[in-house]
Write an enzyme that holds these catalytic residues in place. Structure first.
Site, PDB file in Angstrom:
ATOM      1  N   TYR A 117      88.727  31.066  29.298  1.00 42.23           N
ATOM      2  CA  TYR A 117      87.363  30.952  28.790  1.00 42.23           C
ATOM      3  C   TYR A 117      87.382  30.935  27.257  1.00 42.23           C
ATOM      4  O   TYR A 117      88.440  30.977  26.634  1.00 42.23           O
ATOM      5  CB  TYR A 117      86.492  32.061  29.379  1.00 42.23           C
ATOM      6  CG  TYR A 117      86.384  31.958  30.892  1.00 42.23           C
ATOM      7  CD1 TYR A 117      85.938  30.785  31.498  1.00 42.23           C
ATOM      8  CD2 TYR A 117      86.757  33.016  31.715  1.00 42.23           C
ATOM      9  CE1 TYR A 117      85.863  30.668  32.875  1.00 42.23           C
ATOM     10  CE2 TYR A 117      86.684  32.913  33.102  1.00 42.23           C
ATOM     11  CZ  TYR A 117      86.242  31.733  33.678  1.00 42.23           C
ATOM     12  OH  TYR A 117      86.172  31.607  35.048  1.00 42.23           O
ATOM     13  N   ARG A 156      89.139  41.722  28.658  1.00 39.72           N
ATOM     14  CA  ARG A 156      89.849  41.209  29.831  1.00 39.72           C
ATOM     15  C   ARG A 156      90.600  39.948  29.408  1.00 39.72           C
ATOM     16  O   ARG A 156      90.007  39.036  28.807  1.00 39.72           O
ATOM     17  CB  ARG A 156      88.888  40.883  30.971  1.00 39.72           C
ATOM     18  CG  ARG A 156      89.643  40.694  32.287  1.00 39.72           C
ATOM     19  CD  ARG A 156      88.732  40.416  33.449  1.00 39.72           C
ATOM     20  NE  ARG A 156      89.362  40.839  34.697  1.00 39.72           N
ATOM     21  CZ  ARG A 156      89.101  40.310  35.886  1.00 39.72           C
ATOM     22  NH1 ARG A 156      88.219  39.347  36.015  1.00 39.72           N
ATOM     23  NH2 ARG A 156      89.706  40.761  36.956  1.00 39.72           N
ATOM     24  N   ARG A 186      88.072  42.855  46.059  1.00 37.87           N
ATOM     25  CA  ARG A 186      87.885  42.352  47.427  1.00 37.87           C
ATOM     26  C   ARG A 186      88.025  43.464  48.459  1.00 37.87           C
ATOM     27  O   ARG A 186      87.374  43.433  49.512  1.00 37.87           O
ATOM     28  CB  ARG A 186      88.865  41.210  47.708  1.00 37.87           C
ATOM     29  CG  ARG A 186      88.408  39.882  47.122  1.00 37.87           C
ATOM     30  CD  ARG A 186      89.393  38.769  47.423  1.00 37.87           C
ATOM     31  NE  ARG A 186      90.633  38.927  46.681  1.00 37.87           N
ATOM     32  CZ  ARG A 186      91.698  38.144  46.822  1.00 37.87           C
ATOM     33  NH1 ARG A 186      91.689  37.166  47.713  1.00 37.87           N
ATOM     34  NH2 ARG A 186      92.782  38.329  46.093  1.00 37.87           N
ATOM     35  N   CYS A 197      91.015  44.387  53.397  1.00 44.16           N
ATOM     36  CA  CYS A 197      90.824  42.981  53.038  1.00 44.16           C
ATOM     37  C   CYS A 197      92.056  42.175  53.458  1.00 44.16           C
ATOM     38  O   CYS A 197      93.193  42.633  53.332  1.00 44.16           O
ATOM     39  CB  CYS A 197      90.622  42.876  51.532  1.00 44.16           C
ATOM     40  SG  CYS A 197      90.704  41.200  50.877  1.00 44.16           S
ATOM     41  N   CYS A 242      91.353  36.275  52.802  1.00 41.25           N
ATOM     42  CA  CYS A 242      91.094  34.940  53.367  1.00 41.25           C
ATOM     43  C   CYS A 242      90.275  34.082  52.409  1.00 41.25           C
ATOM     44  O   CYS A 242      90.274  32.849  52.518  1.00 41.25           O
ATOM     45  CB  CYS A 242      90.382  35.057  54.706  1.00 41.25           C
ATOM     46  SG  CYS A 242      88.705  35.739  54.607  1.00 41.25           S
ATOM     47  N   CYS A 285      83.823  35.502  50.385  1.00 40.97           N
ATOM     48  CA  CYS A 285      83.596  36.052  49.037  1.00 40.97           C
ATOM     49  C   CYS A 285      83.559  34.894  48.043  1.00 40.97           C
ATOM     50  O   CYS A 285      82.513  34.299  47.807  1.00 40.97           O
ATOM     51  CB  CYS A 285      84.635  37.108  48.704  1.00 40.97           C
ATOM     52  SG  CYS A 285      86.356  36.633  49.000  1.00 40.97           S
ATOM     53  N   ALA A 331      83.984  37.908  67.512  1.00 43.11           N
ATOM     54  CA  ALA A 331      82.542  38.018  67.749  1.00 43.11           C
ATOM     55  C   ALA A 331      82.230  39.169  68.691  1.00 43.11           C
ATOM     56  O   ALA A 331      81.366  40.012  68.415  1.00 43.11           O
ATOM     57  CB  ALA A 331      82.008  36.703  68.321  1.00 43.11           C
ATOM     58  N   GLU A 345      87.615  41.795  78.470  1.00 46.31           N
ATOM     59  CA  GLU A 345      88.418  40.682  77.962  1.00 46.31           C
ATOM     60  C   GLU A 345      89.290  40.166  79.090  1.00 46.31           C
ATOM     61  O   GLU A 345      89.977  40.942  79.760  1.00 46.31           O
ATOM     62  CB  GLU A 345      89.265  41.136  76.774  1.00 46.31           C
ATOM     63  CG  GLU A 345      90.436  40.238  76.400  1.00 46.31           C
ATOM     64  CD  GLU A 345      90.018  38.820  76.054  1.00 46.31           C
ATOM     65  OE1 GLU A 345      90.752  37.895  76.456  1.00 46.31           O
ATOM     66  OE2 GLU A 345      88.962  38.629  75.411  1.00 46.31           O
ATOM     67  N   GLN A 366      91.180  33.934  68.858  1.00 45.92           N
ATOM     68  CA  GLN A 366      91.932  32.977  68.049  1.00 45.92           C
ATOM     69  C   GLN A 366      92.557  33.611  66.808  1.00 45.92           C
ATOM     70  O   GLN A 366      93.495  33.055  66.235  1.00 45.92           O
ATOM     71  CB  GLN A 366      91.021  31.822  67.636  1.00 45.92           C
ATOM     72  CG  GLN A 366      90.602  30.935  68.803  1.00 45.92           C
ATOM     73  CD  GLN A 366      89.697  29.806  68.352  1.00 45.92           C
ATOM     74  OE1 GLN A 366      90.047  29.029  67.468  1.00 45.92           O
ATOM     75  NE2 GLN A 366      88.521  29.716  68.955  1.00 45.92           N
TER      76      GLN A 366
END
Length: 651
Positions: free
Chosen positions: A175, A223, A323, A346, A349, A353, A397, A416, A424
């Site tokens: 930056y 930073r 995270r 965490c 992935c 986020c 889920a 199950e 998955q």
């Protein structure tokens, strides 16, 4: 309080401020603010982490000048109207015993978007183009530099008036301050370029302006990327020399890596799971050895034992665990109480986020959908009436639905059909570099146990069983199966789907073509797995590029691996059929034929189809029936877990 992490939970004084522990939430854009102001959603988001025990929250960047609007949703600190919002935020965090710093920011040439969609006029030290966003900036005039420096001081004064404990100047990730420091970007020959000292002048003036506007007791930090990890980026030694030269103007330095200007460097802004945990700690140690001010470090520090080791070894004084805190805001409190097994870890992935940020949406977490939605889904409320709930399917889920329903006080049973939980996700963890994805299963299993869900494995469910169990509510989460598309076949070529590859159901031939319809992580992951095993691999994607649907840092990391392994990538490719050794495809733009000869094995990564037969079977049953996850429509773990939470919230 446990003594298992004595260094992590020891106080630290930074200037005039004392942190109660060494855990920090680093500055990260949430996309929660509206109209460039702090709002209730942002306060609720940070309050959740403060209530969870974090010692320091560093707020997302606040622009110091009108030319600093790098996104359409950036916070701005350019007028006094911003003060009440920051004051409310500071009071909320202070009320939980948490300190708060604000990042002061100018992106320079790193402009992503504007509110009306037009390309912005970007400014930098010199006319040095940005590779990633393809921005050609204007060189700042001396008068403009002075105006921006004044903006930093004025913004810091506003933060101090609002009760913020300190400010952090963002010179990381390429930056604007870094653009002045970098001799490959800053090619000026005036007072702001031409020598190391001149290139430091902009940042030095910024720090002086902040100190003059706030006084000697206000915390000022910096930073900086300790190496931007790009050929044209700021080097580690250059960053270290800079901080050492400016140390007397600083109360602390926060070390990170990477830059925003290049594809390879930007991966380190939010590194994916292929990057080692705490990988920047040795770099921070160099700064710690050279400096006499506290050193903070971030970069895949996910667990309290990792942070404890970093601090105990003297590599840094504070650990950024952003995270980890998005995934589990209560992580510090759990660690302090000796409940580390209850921490929802965490898995890096990047999906909900930084992935949602890049889509202009408020950030969240695939494992903890409450993050970023604190106003709608704060603490689960106890159910008005205890009900018998049957959850069918032990994928993400179903597991999330069961745990939330049980947490709210319902009696929950999960059935199950297979021998293990995970759905998955259990396959996803088998891909190269994706083993950490299995942590999702571990975390959800821990929640099931914590809230007393009764789990039955190897237990298929039909209408008769549901009638016999007589639940008040049924949640169907039966998942999906691999899609086998209709195609022309005229030979005996071996055809396997991605699930068969991951389960090692059959060996492939030497020459493999992967037909990737979904353009997610599955096709590239299968390609990396097979190429690493010695196969000649072609990856044909029905899209513009591999991983088109993935968060860009995950995608770019995968593309780098594909390139190193020599995988041939064919974009715009629609599967048509095959014969004995030729795969027939069609170019999706030109509609012309594409033939690939000498293929031994065709691997199908063609998405999934819903396993929704039980839904039809349960029609008319005397119970409230809900469908969630892939059996409703095949998507990703993010939607599956969110829907599990949402439906359980309503029971």
């Amino acid at each position: 309080m446990t003594t298992q992490f004595p260094r992590l939970f020891s106080p630290l004084t930074i200037g005039s401020v004392t942190l109660k522990n060494r855990i920090m939430s680093t500055g990260h854009d949430t996309v929660l603010p509206t109209e460039s102001r702090v709002n209730d959603a942002l306060i609720a988001y940070h309050r959740a982490r403060a209530q969870g025990g974090v010692g320091l929250v560093v707020l997302q960047v606040s622009g110091v000048h009108e030319s600093a609007r790098y996104t359409s949703h950036a916070l701005m600190a350019t007028d006094d109207d911003c003060i009440p919002g920051y004051r409310s935020l500071a009071e909320a965090l202070h009320g939980e015993g948490c300190k708060v710093f604000a990042q002061l920011f100018h992106p320079g040439r790193e402009i992503m978007e504007t509110a009306d969609g037009l390309l912005a006029v970007a400014y930098s030290a010199s006319v040095s183009p940005n590779e990633r966003f393809h921005v050609m900036p204007r060189a700042l005039t001396v008068a403009q530099i002075a105006d921006i420096v004044t903006g930093y001081g004025a913004a810091a004064r506003r933060m101090q008036q609002a009760g913020i404990d300190g400010v952090e100047v963002v010179a990381s990730h390429g930056y604007l301050p870094s653009q002045f420091l970098n001799p490959r970007v800053n090619r000026r020959q005036d007072d702001y370029g031409g020598s190391d000292e001149a290139r430091r002048r902009f940042l030095s003036e910024v720090l002086d302006a902040i100190r003059a506007a706030t006084g000697p007791d206000f915390v000022i930090g910096l930073r900086i990327s300790a190496g931007e990890l790009d050929a044209e980026g700021l080097a580690e030694d250059e960053a270290l020399i800079t901080v050492a030269a400016l140390e007397d103007k600083l109360d602390y330095v926060s070390v990170i890596a990477g830059n925003s200007a290049s594809i390879g460097g930007s991966v380190h802004i939010v590194p994916p799971m292929t990057v080692a945990n705490a990988y920047l700690a040795p770099v921070a140690a160099r700064f710690k050895a050279r400096l006499n001010i506290p050193v903070m470090v971030a970069g895949r520090i996910n667990q309290p034992h990792e942070a404890e080791q970093v601090i105990a070894s003297g590599q840094a004084d504070v650990c950024g665990m952003t995270r980890a805190l998005i995934c589990d805001p209560d992580m510090p409190a759990k660690a302090a109480a000796g409940r580390q097994d209850d921490i929802r870890a965490c898995i890096a992935c990047n999906q909900a986020c930084i992935g949602r940020f890049h889509r202009g949406l408020p950030i969240s977490c695939i494992q903890h959908p409450q993050s970023g939605r604190e106003l709608q889904y704060g603490t689960p409320t106890p159910a008005a009436q205890r009900r018998q709930v049957l959850v069918i399917g032990g994928g993400p889920a179903g597991m999330k639905a069961a745990s939330i329903a049980a947490q709210r006080g319902h009696s929950v049973r999960l059935y199950e059909s297979g021998p293990r939980l995970g759905g998955q996700a259990a396959l996803a963890q088998l891909l190269p570099g994706r083993a950490e994805f299995g942590g999702l299963i571990t975390n959800l299993q821990s929640e099931l146990q914590r809230y007393g869900v009764e789990v039955s494995l190897n237990s298929p469910v039909d209408r008769a069983l549901v009638k016999r169990l007589a639940p008040d509510a049924v949640i169907v989460a039966t998942g999906a199966r691999p899609r086998r598309p209709d195609m022309e076949t005229g030979g005996a070529m071996q055809v396997l789907d991605a699930w068969q590859i991951l389960r090692d159901d059959a060996p492939t031939g030497r020459s493999v073509l992967i037909a990737d319809w979904r353009c997610d992580w599955v096709g590239p992951g299968i390609a990396i797995r097979l190429a690493s095993a010695g196969c000649r691999v072609k990856l044909a994607v029905n899209g513009t590029n591999p991983g088109q649907l993935l968060q860009m840092y995950v995608r770019d990391d995968l593309v780098a691996q594909l390139h190193r392994l020599g995988v041939e990538v064919i974009p715009y490719a629609r599967l048509y059929g095959h014969d004995d050794d030729t795969v027939f495809m069609q170019h999706t733009a030109s509609e012309e034929a594409m033939l690939f000869d000498g293929i031994d094995t065709l691997v199908l990564c063609q998405g999934q189809e819903p396993e929704d037969g039980l839904l039809a079977e349960l029609a008319g049953i005397d119970a409230e029936v809900h469908a969630i996850g892939d059996c409703l429509a095949p998507r990703t773990a993010e939607e599956a877990i969110f829907e599990g939470m949402r439906v359980a919230w309503t029971l």
